[in-house]
Each structure stands twice: as C-alpha cells, then as structure tokens.
Write a protein that holds these residues in place. Structure first.
Motif, PDB file in Angstrom:
ATOM      1  N   SER A 184       0.831  -1.215   0.000  1.00 59.88           N
ATOM      2  CA  SER A 184       0.000   0.000   0.000  1.00 59.88           C
ATOM      3  C   SER A 184       0.859   1.257   0.000  1.00 59.88           C
ATOM      4  O   SER A 184       0.766   2.082   0.916  1.00 59.88           O
ATOM      5  CB  SER A 184      -0.910   0.004   1.230  1.00 59.88           C
ATOM      6  OG  SER A 184      -1.638  -1.184   1.332  1.00 59.88           O
ATOM      7  N   PRO A 185       1.687   1.452  -1.039  1.00 60.71           N
ATOM      8  CA  PRO A 185       2.554   2.639  -1.013  1.00 60.71           C
ATOM      9  C   PRO A 185       1.784   3.949  -1.021  1.00 60.71           C
ATOM     10  O   PRO A 185       2.217   4.931  -0.404  1.00 60.71           O
ATOM     11  CB  PRO A 185       3.413   2.488  -2.271  1.00 60.71           C
ATOM     12  CG  PRO A 185       2.666   1.545  -3.145  1.00 60.71           C
ATOM     13  CD  PRO A 185       1.878   0.651  -2.232  1.00 60.71           C
ATOM     14  N   GLU A 186       0.611   3.978  -1.679  1.00 62.74           N
ATOM     15  CA  GLU A 186      -0.169   5.214  -1.718  1.00 62.74           C
ATOM     16  C   GLU A 186      -0.660   5.616  -0.326  1.00 62.74           C
ATOM     17  O   GLU A 186      -0.819   6.794  -0.027  1.00 62.74           O
ATOM     18  CB  GLU A 186      -1.349   5.092  -2.697  1.00 62.74           C
ATOM     19  CG  GLU A 186      -2.361   4.026  -2.358  1.00 62.74           C
ATOM     20  CD  GLU A 186      -1.916   2.575  -2.605  1.00 62.74           C
ATOM     21  OE1 GLU A 186      -2.480   1.680  -1.957  1.00 62.74           O
ATOM     22  OE2 GLU A 186      -1.009   2.331  -3.415  1.00 62.74           O
ATOM     23  N   GLU A 187      -0.845   4.640   0.540  1.00 67.89           N
ATOM     24  CA  GLU A 187      -1.276   4.910   1.919  1.00 67.89           C
ATOM     25  C   GLU A 187      -0.081   5.197   2.824  1.00 67.89           C
ATOM     26  O   GLU A 187      -0.080   6.155   3.596  1.00 67.89           O
ATOM     27  CB  GLU A 187      -2.057   3.704   2.448  1.00 67.89           C
ATOM     28  CG  GLU A 187      -2.627   3.891   3.825  1.00 67.89           C
ATOM     29  CD  GLU A 187      -3.394   2.665   4.304  1.00 67.89           C
ATOM     30  OE1 GLU A 187      -3.559   2.525   5.529  1.00 67.89           O
ATOM     31  OE2 GLU A 187      -3.808   1.841   3.461  1.00 67.89           O
ATOM     32  N   ARG A 188       0.965   4.378   2.741  1.00 65.55           N
ATOM     33  CA  ARG A 188       2.133   4.515   3.622  1.00 65.55           C
ATOM     34  C   ARG A 188       2.939   5.774   3.339  1.00 65.55           C
ATOM     35  O   ARG A 188       3.604   6.300   4.233  1.00 65.55           O
ATOM     36  CB  ARG A 188       3.051   3.309   3.497  1.00 65.55           C
ATOM     37  CG  ARG A 188       2.394   2.000   3.779  1.00 65.55           C
ATOM     38  CD  ARG A 188       2.105   1.791   5.259  1.00 65.55           C
ATOM     39  NE  ARG A 188       1.125   0.725   5.359  1.00 65.55           N
ATOM     40  CZ  ARG A 188      -0.113   0.879   5.776  1.00 65.55           C
ATOM     41  NH1 ARG A 188      -0.516   2.051   6.190  1.00 65.55           N
ATOM     42  NH2 ARG A 188      -0.952  -0.122   5.806  1.00 65.55           N
ATOM     43  N   PHE A 189       2.930   6.242   2.072  1.00 61.65           N
ATOM     44  CA  PHE A 189       3.739   7.407   1.701  1.00 61.65           C
ATOM     45  C   PHE A 189       2.878   8.605   1.325  1.00 61.65           C
ATOM     46  O   PHE A 189       3.301   9.478   0.577  1.00 61.65           O
ATOM     47  CB  PHE A 189       4.699   7.023   0.560  1.00 61.65           C
ATOM     48  CG  PHE A 189       5.694   5.970   0.970  1.00 61.65           C
ATOM     49  CD1 PHE A 189       6.788   6.289   1.756  1.00 61.65           C
ATOM     50  CD2 PHE A 189       5.506   4.650   0.607  1.00 61.65           C
ATOM     51  CE1 PHE A 189       7.688   5.315   2.158  1.00 61.65           C
ATOM     52  CE2 PHE A 189       6.406   3.662   0.999  1.00 61.65           C
ATOM     53  CZ  PHE A 189       7.495   3.998   1.770  1.00 61.65           C
TER      54      PHE A 189
END
Length: 177
Positions: free
Chosen positions: A26-31
C-alpha cells in the motif's frame, strides 16, 4: 511491532528528493503526504530512530520519489541513504478482504498439511513480481517456498495460529533420492 515499508536507496536531484525501495503493498497509503514514519539508520546498538514526515511522493520512471519534511537539498538527502522506513503494526487496519493479510500476521504461523501433520513454521513472506511466497522453515530441516494462493494455502486461521498447505507432490522434498 515495527514493519518495514521502505528503504532509502539514494538521493534524486538537488531538492532533497529520495529514491525509496517500496516494501509495502500500500505505497499510496504509507507514503501519503502528512504520514509520519520512523526512520532508522544504522544497525544493532548503533541504530538511531527518528520521526520523519512525508511531504510528497510521486512515481517517476518506475521508482517512488519521496520528499521528507526538513530535507531540502541533495546533501541532506544523501545523509539518509540506507535509512529504513518503518510503521507501527498497531497503526495498521485489518484488510477488508478475509483472504488478505499483512505479512506480520502470517510470519510465525504453524504450517500443517491437509492431513493435519505439522510441517514447520512461516518464516517470511517473499514478494515477487509473480506473487507472494510463504518461506517455510520445515520441521525436518531445510526451507521451502510455497506460492501463497488459495489452491496451495486453502486455510489461514490467525486466531488458532496456523495455516494449511496443500503443495503439489515433490515441492517439500529436500533433494532426497
């Protein structure tokens, strides 16, 4: 428990952007801008943790570029090379899909075959372009990689602490003739 969501590979450009190796689904959430992560530099007794705040993130030529608050130039960014970016597992919400799991939920599960025989323990989740693999430390010695698909892992019971695997014949053989 802290979970790794990325690693700073190198700086990018002159304005302090960082190339980050993503280690999350979930890079869009984590970053997302405003997200606070723990940045860890060094190892063992020399490890140093500090809070870092995501200011911006964007994809560029297949890489994730991240800008952190307070990092405004290449020199400051170069000083973060190798930094591991972590999130507290307590802050993660459980997936909505009952067939989806966070890596930390699977690591440590006992592994059984369809007859109920204990085979070992999940040591790690390996993410590959072809999908996820369960890295299993076998009770008889050695390791095995099992594709994490319903056909081969029909049951995951987090509450009971085990999963059932149904591997094809030979997958768990350790080279015995």
């Amino acid at each position: 428990m802290e979970l790794v969501v990325g690693r700073v590979v190198k700086s990018h450009g002159i304005r302090g952007e960082l190339v980050v190796e993503v280690r999350t689904d979930s890079p869009e959430e984590r970053f997302a801008p405003g997200t606070v992560l723990v940045g860890r530099t060094g190892r063992g007794r020399t490890a140093t943790d500090r809070e870092v705040t995501i200011e911006a993130a964007r994809n560029h030529s297949g890489r994730l570029l991240v800008r952190l608050a307070g990092i405004a130039d290449r020199d400051a960014a170069d000083g973060l090379r190798g930094m591991i970016l972590l999130v507290d597992s307590e802050s993660l919400t459980d997936p909505d899909d009952p067939d989806e799991f966070h890596d930390h939920q699977l690591v440590g599960l006992r592994v059984r075959d369809t007859a109920g025989e204990e085979l070992g323990e999940v040591a790690e989740i390996v993410h590959t372009p072809g999908g996820e693999l369960l890295a299993i430390t076998l009770a008889v010695g050695g390791d095995a990689l099992v594709p994490f698909v319903t056909e081969m892992v029909p049951t995951v019971d987090l509450d009971a602490g085990y999963c059932v695997i149904d591997p094809p014949e030979g997958l768990l053989d350790l080279g015995a003739s």
